[in-house]
Design a protein around this motif. Structure first.
Motif, PDB file in Angstrom:
ATOM      1  N   PRO A  72     -14.639 -14.510   0.641  1.00 56.24           N
ATOM      2  CA  PRO A  72     -13.838 -15.056   1.121  1.00 56.24           C
ATOM      3  C   PRO A  72     -13.679 -16.471   0.371  1.00 56.24           C
ATOM      4  O   PRO A  72     -12.551 -17.244   1.248  1.00 56.24           O
ATOM      5  N   ALA A  73     -15.339 -16.357   0.294  1.00 60.01           N
ATOM      6  CA  ALA A  73     -14.903 -17.911   0.259  1.00 60.01           C
ATOM      7  C   ALA A  73     -14.910 -18.794  -1.049  1.00 60.01           C
ATOM      8  O   ALA A  73     -13.958 -19.250  -1.810  1.00 60.01           O
ATOM      9  N   LEU A  74     -14.994 -17.497  -1.980  1.00 63.84           N
ATOM     10  CA  LEU A  74     -14.279 -17.618  -3.981  1.00 63.84           C
ATOM     11  C   LEU A  74     -13.435 -17.812  -3.662  1.00 63.84           C
ATOM     12  O   LEU A  74     -12.140 -17.894  -5.226  1.00 63.84           O
ATOM     13  N   ALA A  75     -12.701 -16.305  -3.895  1.00 62.52           N
ATOM     14  CA  ALA A  75     -11.014 -16.119  -3.981  1.00 62.52           C
ATOM     15  C   ALA A  75     -10.045 -16.952  -4.014  1.00 62.52           C
ATOM     16  O   ALA A  75      -9.454 -17.641  -4.696  1.00 62.52           O
ATOM     17  N   PRO A  76     -10.265 -17.712  -2.670  1.00 63.28           N
ATOM     18  CA  PRO A  76      -9.198 -18.716  -2.378  1.00 63.28           C
ATOM     19  C   PRO A  76      -9.258 -19.953  -3.565  1.00 63.28           C
ATOM     20  O   PRO A  76      -7.948 -20.448  -3.873  1.00 63.28           O
ATOM     21  N   ILE A  77     -10.987 -19.486  -3.844  1.00 63.92           N
ATOM     22  CA  ILE A  77     -10.614 -20.654  -4.741  1.00 63.92           C
ATOM     23  C   ILE A  77      -9.815 -20.648  -6.024  1.00 63.92           C
ATOM     24  O   ILE A  77      -9.529 -21.644  -6.829  1.00 63.92           O
ATOM     25  N   LEU A  78     -10.236 -19.573  -6.365  1.00 67.20           N
ATOM     26  CA  LEU A  78      -9.776 -19.224  -7.675  1.00 67.20           C
ATOM     27  C   LEU A  78      -8.345 -18.954  -7.667  1.00 67.20           C
ATOM     28  O   LEU A  78      -7.267 -19.387  -8.955  1.00 67.20           O
ATOM     29  N   GLY A  79      -7.305 -18.329  -6.226  1.00 67.33           N
ATOM     30  CA  GLY A  79      -6.318 -18.551  -6.096  1.00 67.33           C
ATOM     31  C   GLY A  79      -5.319 -19.797  -5.786  1.00 67.33           C
ATOM     32  O   GLY A  79      -4.539 -19.943  -6.593  1.00 67.33           O
ATOM     33  N   VAL A  80      -6.026 -20.989  -5.688  1.00 66.81           N
ATOM     34  CA  VAL A  80      -5.458 -22.255  -5.742  1.00 66.81           C
ATOM     35  C   VAL A  80      -5.045 -22.377  -7.802  1.00 66.81           C
ATOM     36  O   VAL A  80      -4.158 -22.996  -8.046  1.00 66.81           O
ATOM     37  N   ALA A  81      -6.414 -22.106  -8.521  1.00 60.24           N
ATOM     38  CA  ALA A  81      -6.270 -22.569  -9.581  1.00 60.24           C
ATOM     39  C   ALA A  81      -5.243 -21.473 -10.007  1.00 60.24           C
ATOM     40  O   ALA A  81      -4.629 -22.270 -11.279  1.00 60.24           O
ATOM     41  N   LEU A  82      -4.879 -20.349  -9.787  1.00 57.75           N
ATOM     42  CA  LEU A  82      -4.182 -19.650 -11.103  1.00 57.75           C
ATOM     43  C   LEU A  82      -2.912 -20.116  -9.793  1.00 57.75           C
ATOM     44  O   LEU A  82      -1.643 -20.067 -11.098  1.00 57.75           O
ATOM     45  N   LEU A  83      -2.896 -20.333  -9.491  1.00 58.31           N
ATOM     46  CA  LEU A  83      -0.938 -21.429  -8.746  1.00 58.31           C
ATOM     47  C   LEU A  83      -1.189 -22.526  -9.429  1.00 58.31           C
ATOM     48  O   LEU A  83      -0.225 -22.541  -9.006  1.00 58.31           O
ATOM     49  N   ALA A  84      -1.692 -23.310  -9.445  1.00 55.32           N
ATOM     50  CA  ALA A  84      -1.117 -24.318 -10.295  1.00 55.32           C
ATOM     51  C   ALA A  84      -0.763 -24.041 -11.268  1.00 55.32           C
ATOM     52  O   ALA A  84      -0.242 -25.084 -12.321  1.00 55.32           O
ATOM     53  N   HIS A  85      -1.679 -23.518 -11.810  1.00 59.42           N
ATOM     54  CA  HIS A  85      -1.439 -22.941 -13.379  1.00 59.42           C
ATOM     55  C   HIS A  85      -0.636 -22.377 -14.038  1.00 59.42           C
ATOM     56  O   HIS A  85      -0.043 -22.009 -15.264  1.00 59.42           O
ATOM     57  N   LEU A  86      -0.198 -21.085 -13.348  1.00 60.52           N
ATOM     58  CA  LEU A  86       0.085 -20.096 -13.922  1.00 60.52           C
ATOM     59  C   LEU A  86       0.773 -18.725 -13.028  1.00 60.52           C
ATOM     60  O   LEU A  86       2.367 -18.357 -12.828  1.00 60.52           O
ATOM     61  N   GLY A  87       1.446 -20.079 -11.491  1.00 59.51           N
ATOM     62  CA  GLY A  87       2.647 -19.650 -10.576  1.00 59.51           C
ATOM     63  C   GLY A  87       2.281 -18.559  -9.603  1.00 59.51           C
ATOM     64  O   GLY A  87       1.150 -17.777  -9.049  1.00 59.51           O
ATOM     65  N   TRP A  88       2.932 -18.271  -8.660  1.00 59.21           N
ATOM     66  CA  TRP A  88       2.907 -17.791  -6.990  1.00 59.21           C
ATOM     67  C   TRP A  88       2.310 -16.123  -7.591  1.00 59.21           C
ATOM     68  O   TRP A  88       1.909 -15.147  -7.031  1.00 59.21           O
ATOM     69  N   GLN A  89       2.682 -15.552  -8.676  1.00 60.83           N
ATOM     70  CA  GLN A  89       3.044 -14.156  -9.348  1.00 60.83           C
ATOM     71  C   GLN A  89       1.317 -14.406  -9.771  1.00 60.83           C
ATOM     72  O   GLN A  89       0.735 -12.586  -9.933  1.00 60.83           O
ATOM     73  N   SER A  90       0.596 -14.747 -10.177  1.00 59.92           N
ATOM     74  CA  SER A  90      -0.050 -14.969 -10.480  1.00 59.92           C
ATOM     75  C   SER A  90      -1.101 -13.712 -10.043  1.00 59.92           C
ATOM     76  O   SER A  90      -2.192 -13.218 -11.027  1.00 59.92           O
ATOM     77  N   SER A  91      -1.415 -14.779  -8.938  1.00 60.52           N
ATOM     78  CA  SER A  91      -2.724 -13.800  -7.914  1.00 60.52           C
ATOM     79  C   SER A  91      -2.342 -11.775  -8.797  1.00 60.52           C
ATOM     80  O   SER A  91      -3.567 -10.883  -7.996  1.00 60.52           O
ATOM     81  N   PHE A  92      -1.163 -11.839  -7.860  1.00 59.89           N
ATOM     82  CA  PHE A  92      -0.807 -10.319  -8.144  1.00 59.89           C
ATOM     83  C   PHE A  92      -0.992  -9.397  -9.845  1.00 59.89           C
ATOM     84  O   PHE A  92      -1.446  -8.723  -9.373  1.00 59.89           O
ATOM     85  N   GLU A  93      -0.550 -10.106 -10.277  1.00 59.90           N
ATOM     86  CA  GLU A  93      -1.376 -10.412 -11.806  1.00 59.90           C
ATOM     87  C   GLU A  93      -2.294 -10.044 -11.743  1.00 59.90           C
ATOM     88  O   GLU A  93      -2.527  -8.855 -12.824  1.00 59.90           O
ATOM     89  N   LEU A  94      -3.084 -10.462 -11.669  1.00 62.87           N
ATOM     90  CA  LEU A  94      -4.761 -10.529 -11.879  1.00 62.87           C
ATOM     91  C   LEU A  94      -4.919  -9.258 -11.628  1.00 62.87           C
ATOM     92  O   LEU A  94      -5.768  -8.615 -11.544  1.00 62.87           O
ATOM     93  N   LEU A  95      -4.863  -8.852  -9.950  1.00 61.88           N
ATOM     94  CA  LEU A  95      -4.931  -7.983  -8.765  1.00 61.88           C
ATOM     95  C   LEU A  95      -5.172  -6.558  -9.926  1.00 61.88           C
ATOM     96  O   LEU A  95      -5.145  -5.561  -9.854  1.00 61.88           O
ATOM     97  N   ALA A  96      -3.685  -6.613 -10.405  1.00 64.85           N
ATOM     98  CA  ALA A  96      -3.368  -5.845 -11.250  1.00 64.85           C
ATOM     99  C   ALA A  96      -3.793  -5.363 -12.296  1.00 64.85           C
ATOM    100  O   ALA A  96      -4.468  -3.596 -12.703  1.00 64.85           O
ATOM    101  N   ALA A  97      -4.353  -5.742 -12.866  1.00 63.64           N
ATOM    102  CA  ALA A  97      -4.816  -5.517 -14.535  1.00 63.64           C
ATOM    103  C   ALA A  97      -6.411  -5.368 -13.517  1.00 63.64           C
ATOM    104  O   ALA A  97      -6.528  -4.588 -14.744  1.00 63.64           O
TER     105      ALA A  97
END
Length: 397
Positions: free
Chosen positions: A145-170
């Motif tokens: 819960p502490a680290l995942a949102p930080i990664l989520g912010v980075a993904l959102l800023a550089h790759l868009g909202w879909q990237s978090s779902f794509e990473l989970l899928a991979a």
């Protein structure tokens, strides 16, 4: 099984458990963008989170039943595949309604690891090592819960909202392939294993460990969920104060959780469970007293909350493991019910605290205190397992 295989299998379980939690925490930063993406409102966007939680609760009970009919490895691989497919579908959802539906399916698929993990750990290690493994797993989970949102912010800023779902899928796809290739220990139901959920629900020994575990963790999470509103809204603090509170208390939990097995060897598992539960309750009562006295110092709040996190770390690994043992070999259903109870206690605590949260620390601490005192009562009123030597502290099976 080679000496390295248990470590590899346990590492895969950690990955699966991390994915289950990241299914919420990784996509949190993207949720505020969803109303603009799908032309909807904020309340509907929040259902993206609620659907995942609801699906997880459904999946816990579902996988607890399916384990009697299908091999555990097949269920775990299938659940990871379903999780990956749902995550990928979320990334390409044409509407918010489809996204919410896929999130429910993704949540249901995420429940396999919490259901099967404790039973697999019990097969991989001796009882003492298994408690340590549960403690380490809890430590890793507490960081998500502490680290995942930080990664989520980075993904959102550089790759868009879909990237978090794509990473989970991979990641889920990779985990499914690795488990399919490396395997898992075959399900071993102990002699005399009890049957369905109803039998566990009427087993007072199992319920002692399941309810106390759920209420100790549920009381803590209830307080954490309400703490930002209390600190910012009624104590004149900031979100930085809440972050400091979280960092201090997560650190306390991690240290204690990894020492829990060793402490149980010296004091006994039952004594450790009762001590940790009592510490958590005392912390909640101290917070209540501080709130009633008009206290508004966020640092004192952090220090008073610390024994609650330490108490959970102390009793958490031993208590959860003994709950699985108390299920009488019915590891999957026992694990499912314990985690389900945690969901329910957290939900109940949050619902009770929500209408009175504007009254500040005394109101939030009152709800947390009631939950923690009920946890202590369950330990005192319900019967314990009758071993002479604690399985959690016994180095031999």
């Amino acid at each position: 099984m080679s000496s390295s295989r248990p470590v590899v299998t346990f590492s895969l379980l950690i990955l699966c458990a991390t994915l289950s939690l990241a299914g919420t925490d990784l996509i949190l930063p993207a949720v505020p963008q969803l109303p603009a993406v799908f032309a909807t409102n904020e309340a509907t966007a929040q259902l993206v989170l609620a659907a995942y939680v609801g699906g997880s609760g459904f999946g816990l009970l579902l996988f607890g039943r399916l384990v009697d009919r299908f091999e555990r490895k097949a269920l775990l691989v299938s659940s990871l595949a379903a999780f990956a497919i749902a995550a990928l579908g979320c990334a390409f959802s044409p509407s918010i309604g489809v996204l919410i539906g896929l999130r429910f399916a993704q949540g249901a698929a995420s429940a396999a690891a919490p259901v099967f993990g404790p039973g697999i750990i019990r097969q991989l290690f001796s009882d003492k090592a298994a408690v340590r493994a549960v403690g380490f797993l809890g430590s890793v989970e507490s960081l998500v819960p502490a680290l995942a949102p930080i990664l989520g912010v980075a993904l959102l800023a550089h790759l868009g909202w879909q990237s978090s779902f794509e990473l989970l899928a991979a990641l889920a796809s990779a985990a499914a392939v690795l488990i399919a290739m490396l395997g898992m220990p075959r399900t071993q139901r102990a002699r005399g294993a009890r049957g369905g959920y109803l039998q566990l629900l009427t087993d007072r020994v199992f319920m002692r460990y399941a309810l106390s575990q759920a209420m100790t963790l549920g009381g803590l999470i209830t307080f954490v969920f309400g703490a930002p509103a209390v600190i910012v809204g009624t104590m004149g603090g900031t979100l930085d104060d809440f972050i400091v509170m979280q960092v201090v208390n997560v650190a306390g939990f991690i240290v204690t959780a990894n020492l829990s097995a060793r402490i149980a060897e010296r004091l006994g598992a039952e004594q450790v469970i009762l001590l940790g539960t009592a510490m958590a309750a005392a912390s909640a009562l101290a917070l209540l007293a501080y709130g009633l006295a008009g206290g508004a110092d966020s640092m004192i709040l952090t220090l008073l909350f610390l024994p609650m996190a330490i108490g959970l770390g102390l009793r958490g690994p031993v208590g959860f493991y003994r709950g699985v043992v108390a299920a009488g070999g019915n590891d999957a259903r026992g694990s499912a019910l314990i985690v389900f109870f945690i969901f329910m206690m957290t939900t109940m605590g949050t619902v009770l605290a929500a209408p009175i949260i504007t009254r500040g620390l005394p109101a939030l601490a009152l709800v947390a205190s009631a939950i923690h005192l009920a946890s202590v009562a369950s330990l005192l009123l319900l019967p314990r397992m009758q071993e002479t030597v604690s399985q959690a502290a016994d180095p031999q099976r």
